[in-house]
Design a protein around this motif. Structure first.
Motif, PDB file in Angstrom:
ATOM      1  N   GLY A 105      11.998  65.522 -28.853  1.00  0.00           N
ATOM      2  CA  GLY A 105      11.859  65.384 -30.300  1.00  0.00           C
ATOM      3  C   GLY A 105      13.014  66.061 -31.029  1.00  0.00           C
ATOM      4  N   ILE A 106      13.320  67.284 -30.647  1.00  0.00           N
ATOM      5  CA  ILE A 106      14.407  68.014 -31.299  1.00  0.00           C
ATOM      6  C   ILE A 106      15.729  67.285 -31.091  1.00  0.00           C
ATOM      7  N   ALA A 107      15.977  66.831 -29.869  1.00  0.00           N
ATOM      8  CA  ALA A 107      17.232  66.110 -29.609  1.00  0.00           C
ATOM      9  C   ALA A 107      17.332  64.901 -30.535  1.00  0.00           C
ATOM     10  N   ALA A 108      16.236  64.146 -30.647  1.00  0.00           N
ATOM     11  CA  ALA A 108      16.272  62.942 -31.480  1.00  0.00           C
ATOM     12  C   ALA A 108      16.482  63.287 -32.951  1.00  0.00           C
ATOM     13  N   GLU A 109      15.755  64.321 -33.421  1.00  0.00           N
ATOM     14  CA  GLU A 109      15.825  64.663 -34.843  1.00  0.00           C
ATOM     15  C   GLU A 109      17.191  65.186 -35.250  1.00  0.00           C
ATOM     16  N   PHE A 110      17.904  65.837 -34.324  1.00  0.00           N
ATOM     17  CA  PHE A 110      19.199  66.423 -34.674  1.00  0.00           C
ATOM     18  C   PHE A 110      20.376  65.610 -34.122  1.00  0.00           C
ATOM     19  N   GLY A 111      20.082  64.393 -33.706  1.00  0.00           N
ATOM     20  CA  GLY A 111      21.170  63.552 -33.187  1.00  0.00           C
ATOM     21  C   GLY A 111      21.766  64.092 -31.897  1.00  0.00           C
ATOM     22  N   GLY A 112      20.936  64.778 -31.105  1.00  0.00           N
ATOM     23  CA  GLY A 112      21.446  65.359 -29.864  1.00  0.00           C
ATOM     24  C   GLY A 112      20.972  64.619 -28.631  1.00  0.00           C
ATOM     25  N   LYS A 113      21.013  65.323 -27.515  1.00  0.00           N
ATOM     26  CA  LYS A 113      20.626  64.724 -26.238  1.00  0.00           C
ATOM     27  C   LYS A 113      19.591  65.587 -25.542  1.00  0.00           C
ATOM     28  N   CYS A 114      18.797  64.938 -24.703  1.00  0.00           N
ATOM     29  CA  CYS A 114      17.846  65.690 -23.890  1.00  0.00           C
ATOM     30  C   CYS A 114      17.907  65.163 -22.462  1.00  0.00           C
ATOM     31  N   ASN A 115      18.068  66.065 -21.525  1.00  0.00           N
ATOM     32  CA  ASN A 115      18.102  65.674 -20.107  1.00  0.00           C
ATOM     33  C   ASN A 115      16.703  65.724 -19.517  1.00  0.00           C
ATOM     34  N   LEU A 116      16.457  64.846 -18.574  1.00  0.00           N
ATOM     35  CA  LEU A 116      15.294  65.026 -17.702  1.00  0.00           C
ATOM     36  C   LEU A 116      15.848  65.648 -16.423  1.00  0.00           C
ATOM     37  N   ARG A 117      15.448  66.875 -16.200  1.00  0.00           N
ATOM     38  CA  ARG A 117      15.995  67.572 -15.032  1.00  0.00           C
ATOM     39  C   ARG A 117      14.895  68.053 -14.089  1.00  0.00           C
ATOM     40  N   PHE A 118      15.028  67.660 -12.855  1.00  0.00           N
ATOM     41  CA  PHE A 118      14.092  68.161 -11.848  1.00  0.00           C
ATOM     42  C   PHE A 118      14.583  69.498 -11.338  1.00  0.00           C
ATOM     43  N   ASP A 119      13.707  70.478 -11.496  1.00  0.00           N
ATOM     44  CA  ASP A 119      14.021  71.823 -11.048  1.00  0.00           C
ATOM     45  C   ASP A 119      13.537  71.899  -9.594  1.00  0.00           C
ATOM     46  N   ASP A 120      14.299  71.252  -8.725  1.00  0.00           N
ATOM     47  CA  ASP A 120      13.806  71.044  -7.350  1.00  0.00           C
ATOM     48  C   ASP A 120      14.438  72.039  -6.380  1.00  0.00           C
TER      49      ASP A 120
END
Ligand code: ATP
Ligand code: MG
Length: 585
Positions: free
Chosen positions: A75-90
């Motif tokens: 949500g924050i990434a979208a609202e501020f024109g940013g990016k969000c990663n999906l990261r597996f902490d594996d």
């Protein structure tokens, strides 16, 4: 297909889409995390960039708590024109599985979020992390320690007792480097040595008392196979992953507040790019357990039918139950984000689900516990197609036709032979309305050998077609019904909360959360009769069964065993009731 049916199909399609076309999260008023990000944008702290991540460990399925974090980060990434990663902490090969990775990807997508080409894996950075570890060894900031796990714990001390330095703490850089390389090379057995950061055994913060960075574990990793026999610990790995990915705001839950000094220490000592860690309160829900360890126990020990059991707070369970992604996002927006742990009333989640389903789900008539009704004065063999409204909340959903016939089913609960004062539904000699159809009057109740009501005989008034009386005659009840000749058989699964206590962990001495499991959490009804328009209803499509609640077609339906519906929610909105009571005070 005639026009009314066409409209119904299109309204069902609409109802059963994910509502993901325009993903919106949040109530509009900024929480403290958003305020912080906004401030950083104003001061240009990150050069105008916003980059977040959602970092699940693939050791279980995602639950509604994760949804809160997903909505916040994406949500924050979208609202501020940013990016969000999906990261597996594996980073822990032992508990992690491909199945979990697949389910997590599916669930985040289903919730309506998109990570673009930024699907990341902590394990992809193992080599870089190792190099950085050597850098700290060379700088005299990390050492190889030969204490075993038990001894390490003992030496660490407690909140009231300071730690003691490990006898291996002052090894030379050369010896440390040699031992660390040999750890990687596989020379030593599991648990025999660790690599530890050399910080401060007297620190008030236990996390700073020479935390373990690497442990020896001869175990194959789902992605790196046998390449590694040393694995990084969470605190060491997490900040490095954030740094490598250029994350600006590393949002995590409150229990990591005490880990922030360590997060900062590692990145500062390495002198690498340094994101800001921010902590928020995790979601707790009443009548629910959220720990993956406990959910795993319920699944593995057979208390539920799998990770997607509709009684679980998992995203896949909620999907199967009939919750829409929009209602889950809406819930996450409404609970907000703050700094204090609290428990949210599950009634609020259910309220959000109802609110959404009320607007979007087509209405149908289905009888869960059928009681046969014979309309004695209705012509034998005649079928009338009566018009019914698909969704009173959505005029564009149109109308459909339901067949009326001489033999019908109504709910057993809608008839009483000797009705008490406030029972207004059908009884001997009494007239009620059949929705969209006619007024009927009960003339006789036939009993079986055990004295149970087997069927009812009634008469109808042909002048009341459509459900209105031309002479203005009033009836006190309107019942739903289905035609006995046209209804489809179905199985319906009703649910209650999985636990009987608001806080399932509140168990008697010697017992655990499982002692609070609700033995009535699932009720299977067979022999239900559903409206014929449900023929071929798609798996996961959602409906309101008039007067009975919201229902969703189970994915196991149809091919295997005929129509099965999960009850998503009843129509009783306890949250709205609580709100009303509070307002009137
Ligand atoms: P558990 O302790 O039950 O194993 P976890 O927090 O370790 O859960 P992760 O897979 O590490 O599970 O979580 C991924 C992300 O989701 C983390 O950033 C974590 O903070 C967040 N998260 C997990 N549970 C909740 C919750 N109940 N409320 C909000 N965020 C959560
Ligand atoms: Mg975790």
């Amino acid at each position: 297909m005639d026009e009314t049916n066409e409209k119904q199909v299109s309204s069902q399609k609409k109802a059963n889409s994910n509502g993901n076309d325009k993903v919106k999260v949040g109530s509009g008023k900024p929480d403290f995390v958003r305020a912080m990000v906004a401030e950083d944008m104003k001061t240009g702290k990150w050069g105008g960039r916003v980059h977040t991540r959602f970092p699940p460990e693939p050791n279980g399925y995602l639950h509604i708590g994760h949804a809160k974090s997903i909505c916040l980060n994406f949500g924050i990434a979208a609202e501020f024109g940013g990016k969000c990663n999906l990261r597996f902490d594996d980073t822990n090969p032992v508990k992690e599985e491909e199945e979990y990775i697949r389910s997590i990807i599916e669930d985040v997508k289903w919730l309506g979020f998109d990570w673009g080409d930024r699907l990341c894996f902590g394990s992809d950075y193992f080599e870089q992390m190792y190099e950085w570890a050597e850098q700290l060894v060379k700088a005299g900031k990390a050492y190889v320690c030969d204490l075993n796990a038990e001894e390490t714990r003992e030496y660490r001390g407690t909140l009231t007792r300071p730690g003691e330095e490990s006898p291996y703490r002052n090894r030379s850089v050369e010896e440390n480097l040699d031992l660390f390389r040999r750890m990687r090379g596989g020379e030593f057995s599991d648990g025999s040595r660790t690599l530890r950061a050399k910080i401060d055994m007297a620190s008030d913060n236990l996390n700073m008392r020479d935390p373990v960075m690497y442990r020896i574990l001869h175990a194959a990793h789902p992605r790196t196979g046998d390449k590694w026999c040393i694995y990084p610990m969470y605190d060491w790995a997490h900040g490095l992953e954030d740094s490598i990915e250029g994350v600006t705001h590393s949002i995590c839950t409150l229990e990591f507040e005490n880990h922030r000094p360590l997060y900062d220490w590692f990145l500062d000592e390495l002198g690498v790019y340094h994101p800001q860690q921010i902590e928020f309160a995790r979601l707790n829900l009443s009548y629910t357990v959220m720990s993956k360890r406990k959910l795993l126990q319920l699944v593995e020990e057979g208390y539920v039918k799998g990770w997607d059991d509709p009684r679980l707070p998992t995203i896949s369970g909620m999907r199967r139950r009939g919750y829409s992604p929009a209602s889950i996002r809406n819930f996450c927006g409404r609970i907000g984000v703050n700094k204090f742990n609290s428990t949210v009333d599950i009634a609020l989640l259910e309220h959000c689900v109802r609110e959404d389903l009320n607007k979007s789900s087509p209405r149908v008539m289905s009888v869960l516990r059928p009681l046969k009704v014979i309309i004695d004065n209705y012509p034998q063999g005649q079928v009338e197609e009566l018009k019914a409204i698909n969704n009173p909340e959505d005029a564009s959903a149109g109308m459909r036709k339901v067949p009326f016939f001489r033999e019908l089913y109504i709910e057993q609960g809608d008839f009483m032979e000797e009705p008490p004062k406030k029972f207004y539904r059908l009884a001997p000699g009494r007239e009620v309305r059949l929705r969209y159809a006619y007024y009927i009057t009960c003339t006789e109740a036939i009993k079986d050998a055990d004295g149970n009501i087997a069927e009812l005989h009634c008469t109808y008034d042909p002048a009341t077609r459509g459900g209105d009386s031309p002479d203005g005659r009033k009836v006190k009840a309107t019942l739903h019904w289905v035609s006995a000749a046209h209804a489809l058989p179905a199985e319906v699964w009703l649910y209650e909360h999985l636990f009987t206590k608001e806080n399932p962990d509140d168990a008697a001495e010697g017992e655990d959360f499982k002692s609070n499991l609700n033995r009535n959490s699932l009720e299977v009804l067979t022999g239900c009769k559903v409206e014929p328009s449900l023929e071929g209803a798609a798996p996961l499509s959602r409906y309101q069964f008039e007067r009975m609640g919201y229902f969703c077609v189970d994915p196991d339906s149809l091919e295997k065993r005929g129509l099965i519906f999960n009850r998503t929610a009843t129509l009783r909105d306890t949250w709205a009731k609580i709100q009303k009571q509070q307002q009137s005070r």
